[in-house]
Scaffold this motif. Structure first.
Motif, PDB file in Angstrom:
ATOM      1  N   UNK A 162      40.712 -21.892   0.957  1.00  0.00           N
ATOM      2  CA  UNK A 162      41.948 -21.154   0.717  1.00  0.00           C
ATOM      3  C   UNK A 162      41.598 -19.765   0.229  1.00  0.00           C
ATOM      4  N   UNK A 163      42.331 -18.793   0.727  1.00  0.00           N
ATOM      5  CA  UNK A 163      42.116 -17.414   0.313  1.00  0.00           C
ATOM      6  C   UNK A 163      43.460 -16.803  -0.033  1.00  0.00           C
ATOM      7  N   UNK A 164      43.525 -16.127  -1.184  1.00  0.00           N
ATOM      8  CA  UNK A 164      44.742 -15.452  -1.622  1.00  0.00           C
ATOM      9  C   UNK A 164      44.452 -13.974  -1.779  1.00  0.00           C
ATOM     10  N   UNK A 165      45.399 -13.142  -1.338  1.00  0.00           N
ATOM     11  CA  UNK A 165      45.265 -11.689  -1.483  1.00  0.00           C
ATOM     12  C   UNK A 165      46.555 -11.168  -2.093  1.00  0.00           C
ATOM     13  N   UNK A 166      46.425 -10.366  -3.134  1.00  0.00           N
ATOM     14  CA  UNK A 166      47.578  -9.796  -3.817  1.00  0.00           C
ATOM     15  C   UNK A 166      48.163  -8.668  -2.976  1.00  0.00           C
ATOM     16  N   UNK A 167      49.419  -8.834  -2.578  1.00  0.00           N
ATOM     17  CA  UNK A 167      50.126  -7.793  -1.818  1.00  0.00           C
ATOM     18  C   UNK A 167      50.907  -6.905  -2.782  1.00  0.00           C
ATOM     19  N   UNK A 168      51.674  -7.522  -3.707  1.00  0.00           N
ATOM     20  CA  UNK A 168      52.457  -6.775  -4.696  1.00  0.00           C
ATOM     21  C   UNK A 168      52.529  -7.582  -5.984  1.00  0.00           C
ATOM     22  N   UNK A 169      52.435  -6.899  -7.144  1.00  0.00           N
ATOM     23  CA  UNK A 169      52.469  -7.628  -8.406  1.00  0.00           C
ATOM     24  C   UNK A 169      53.884  -7.985  -8.892  1.00  0.00           C
ATOM     25  N   UNK A 181      58.030  -7.973  -7.362  1.00  0.00           N
ATOM     26  CA  UNK A 181      57.836  -9.414  -7.443  1.00  0.00           C
ATOM     27  C   UNK A 181      56.475  -9.785  -6.859  1.00  0.00           C
ATOM     28  N   UNK A 182      55.935 -10.884  -7.347  1.00  0.00           N
ATOM     29  CA  UNK A 182      54.609 -11.319  -6.923  1.00  0.00           C
ATOM     30  C   UNK A 182      54.657 -11.762  -5.463  1.00  0.00           C
ATOM     31  N   UNK A 183      53.922 -11.041  -4.619  1.00  0.00           N
ATOM     32  CA  UNK A 183      53.818 -11.390  -3.202  1.00  0.00           C
ATOM     33  C   UNK A 183      52.342 -11.613  -2.901  1.00  0.00           C
ATOM     34  N   UNK A 184      52.045 -12.790  -2.362  1.00  0.00           N
ATOM     35  CA  UNK A 184      50.680 -13.178  -2.043  1.00  0.00           C
ATOM     36  C   UNK A 184      50.552 -13.487  -0.568  1.00  0.00           C
ATOM     37  N   UNK A 185      49.443 -13.075   0.017  1.00  0.00           N
ATOM     38  CA  UNK A 185      49.091 -13.533   1.354  1.00  0.00           C
ATOM     39  C   UNK A 185      48.180 -14.738   1.156  1.00  0.00           C
ATOM     40  N   UNK A 186      48.526 -15.817   1.823  1.00  0.00           N
ATOM     41  CA  UNK A 186      47.803 -17.074   1.667  1.00  0.00           C
ATOM     42  C   UNK A 186      47.192 -17.437   3.012  1.00  0.00           C
ATOM     43  N   UNK A 187      45.892 -17.767   2.996  1.00  0.00           N
ATOM     44  CA  UNK A 187      45.197 -18.107   4.230  1.00  0.00           C
ATOM     45  C   UNK A 187      44.454 -19.423   4.037  1.00  0.00           C
ATOM     46  N   UNK A 188      44.619 -20.330   4.999  1.00  0.00           N
ATOM     47  CA  UNK A 188      43.894 -21.597   5.005  1.00  0.00           C
ATOM     48  C   UNK A 188      42.957 -21.587   6.207  1.00  0.00           C
ATOM     49  N   UNK A 239      37.042 -27.774  10.893  1.00  0.00           N
ATOM     50  CA  UNK A 239      37.267 -28.598  12.084  1.00  0.00           C
ATOM     51  C   UNK A 239      38.763 -28.842  12.256  1.00  0.00           C
ATOM     52  N   UNK A 240      39.176 -29.011  13.480  1.00  0.00           N
ATOM     53  CA  UNK A 240      40.595 -29.217  13.765  1.00  0.00           C
ATOM     54  C   UNK A 240      41.245 -27.960  14.280  1.00  0.00           C
ATOM     55  N   UNK A 241      42.400 -28.137  14.858  1.00  0.00           N
ATOM     56  CA  UNK A 241      43.129 -26.999  15.416  1.00  0.00           C
ATOM     57  C   UNK A 241      44.474 -26.883  14.727  1.00  0.00           C
ATOM     58  N   UNK A 242      44.985 -25.744  14.466  1.00  0.00           N
ATOM     59  CA  UNK A 242      44.341 -24.432  14.565  1.00  0.00           C
ATOM     60  C   UNK A 242      43.381 -24.224  13.400  1.00  0.00           C
ATOM     61  N   UNK A 243      42.359 -23.416  13.587  1.00  0.00           N
ATOM     62  CA  UNK A 243      41.360 -23.232  12.542  1.00  0.00           C
ATOM     63  C   UNK A 243      41.832 -22.376  11.371  1.00  0.00           C
ATOM     64  N   UNK A 244      42.932 -21.635  11.543  1.00  0.00           N
ATOM     65  CA  UNK A 244      43.372 -20.732  10.488  1.00  0.00           C
ATOM     66  C   UNK A 244      44.891 -20.650  10.453  1.00  0.00           C
ATOM     67  N   UNK A 245      45.447 -20.654   9.250  1.00  0.00           N
ATOM     68  CA  UNK A 245      46.882 -20.447   9.062  1.00  0.00           C
ATOM     69  C   UNK A 245      47.055 -19.352   8.018  1.00  0.00           C
ATOM     70  N   UNK A 246      47.983 -18.410   8.272  1.00  0.00           N
ATOM     71  CA  UNK A 246      48.208 -17.292   7.366  1.00  0.00           C
ATOM     72  C   UNK A 246      49.701 -17.139   7.147  1.00  0.00           C
ATOM     73  N   UNK A 247      50.077 -16.876   5.895  1.00  0.00           N
ATOM     74  CA  UNK A 247      51.479 -16.640   5.577  1.00  0.00           C
ATOM     75  C   UNK A 247      51.598 -15.933   4.244  1.00  0.00           C
ATOM     76  N   UNK A 248      52.816 -15.470   3.942  1.00  0.00           N
ATOM     77  CA  UNK A 248      53.071 -14.784   2.673  1.00  0.00           C
ATOM     78  C   UNK A 248      54.103 -15.550   1.870  1.00  0.00           C
ATOM     79  N   UNK A 279      54.546 -25.198   3.341  1.00  0.00           N
ATOM     80  CA  UNK A 279      55.320 -25.766   4.453  1.00  0.00           C
ATOM     81  C   UNK A 279      56.594 -24.971   4.725  1.00  0.00           C
ATOM     82  N   UNK A 280      57.027 -24.138   3.766  1.00  0.00           N
ATOM     83  CA  UNK A 280      58.233 -23.324   3.945  1.00  0.00           C
ATOM     84  C   UNK A 280      57.956 -21.987   4.615  1.00  0.00           C
ATOM     85  N   UNK A 281      56.702 -21.645   4.848  1.00  0.00           N
ATOM     86  CA  UNK A 281      56.351 -20.359   5.455  1.00  0.00           C
ATOM     87  C   UNK A 281      56.608 -20.443   6.956  1.00  0.00           C
ATOM     88  N   UNK A 282      57.504 -19.603   7.423  1.00  0.00           N
ATOM     89  CA  UNK A 282      57.847 -19.612   8.850  1.00  0.00           C
ATOM     90  C   UNK A 282      56.712 -19.039   9.683  1.00  0.00           C
TER      91      UNK A 282
END
Length: 118
Positions: A59-66, A68-75, A79-88, A101-104
Motif C-alpha cells: 500500500x502506498x499513500x501520498x498526501x495531496x492536501x492537508x 481537508x485531508x486528501x490522500x492518493x491511495x495505491x494498492x 500476483x493477480x489481476x489487476x496488479x495495481x489499483x489507485x484512488x483518492x 470499496x467506495x472509490x469509484x
C-alpha cells in the motif's frame, strides 16, 4: 535602508514557513484490524508498507492536501489481476473514514478503511 528591512523581514519569515506543515495522521484498517498508523507532513509526502499477512501486497499513500485531508491511495499486488489499483479519499474532519470499496473507478483487492486521527 528600505531594502535591508525588506530582506530582513523575508529572512525571518522563512523558518516560520518551513515549520508550518503539521503532520496529518490516519490509520489503515483491514477487516476491522488496525494494520498501520501513518503520519505524513509536507506536500506530496509518501508512505509505503506491506500489511502484515499480505506479503504480495504493498500500500502506498501520498498526501495531496492537508485540509481537508486528501490522500492518493495505491494498492500494488505481485500476483493477480489487476496488479495495481489507485484512488483518492477525502477525510474532512478527525474521526471521519473512507473505504477503498467506495472509490469509484478503482478495484482494490482488499477492503481497506482509512480513518483520520486528531
Amino acid at each position: 535602508m528600505k531594502a535591508s528591512s525588506l530582506i530582513l523581514a523575508a529572512a525571518l519569515s522563512i523558518p516560520a514557513l518551513a515549520s508550518a506543515a503539521d503532520p496529518v495522521k490516519f490509520q489503515v484498517f483491514l477487516d476491522g484490524e488496525l494494520k498501520h498508523s501513518v503520519s505524513l507532513a509536507g506536500p506530496h509526502s509518501q508512505f509505503k508498507f506491506s500489511p502484515e499477512g499480505l506479503a504480495d501486497t504493498t500500500l502506498e499513500f501520498r498526501l495531496i492536501a492537508p485540509e481537508p485531508l486528501i490522500l492518493e491511495m495505491k494498492e500494488i499486488t505481485a500476483n493477480g489481476a489487476p496488479p495495481e489499483a489507485v484512488g483518492r479519499v477525502s477525510l474532512i474532519k478527525p474521526g471521519s473514514s473512507a473505504s477503498a470499496s467506495d472509490i469509484k473507478g478503482a478495484k482494490f483487492k482488499h477492503a481497506y478503511v482509512v480513518v483520520r486521527q486528531e
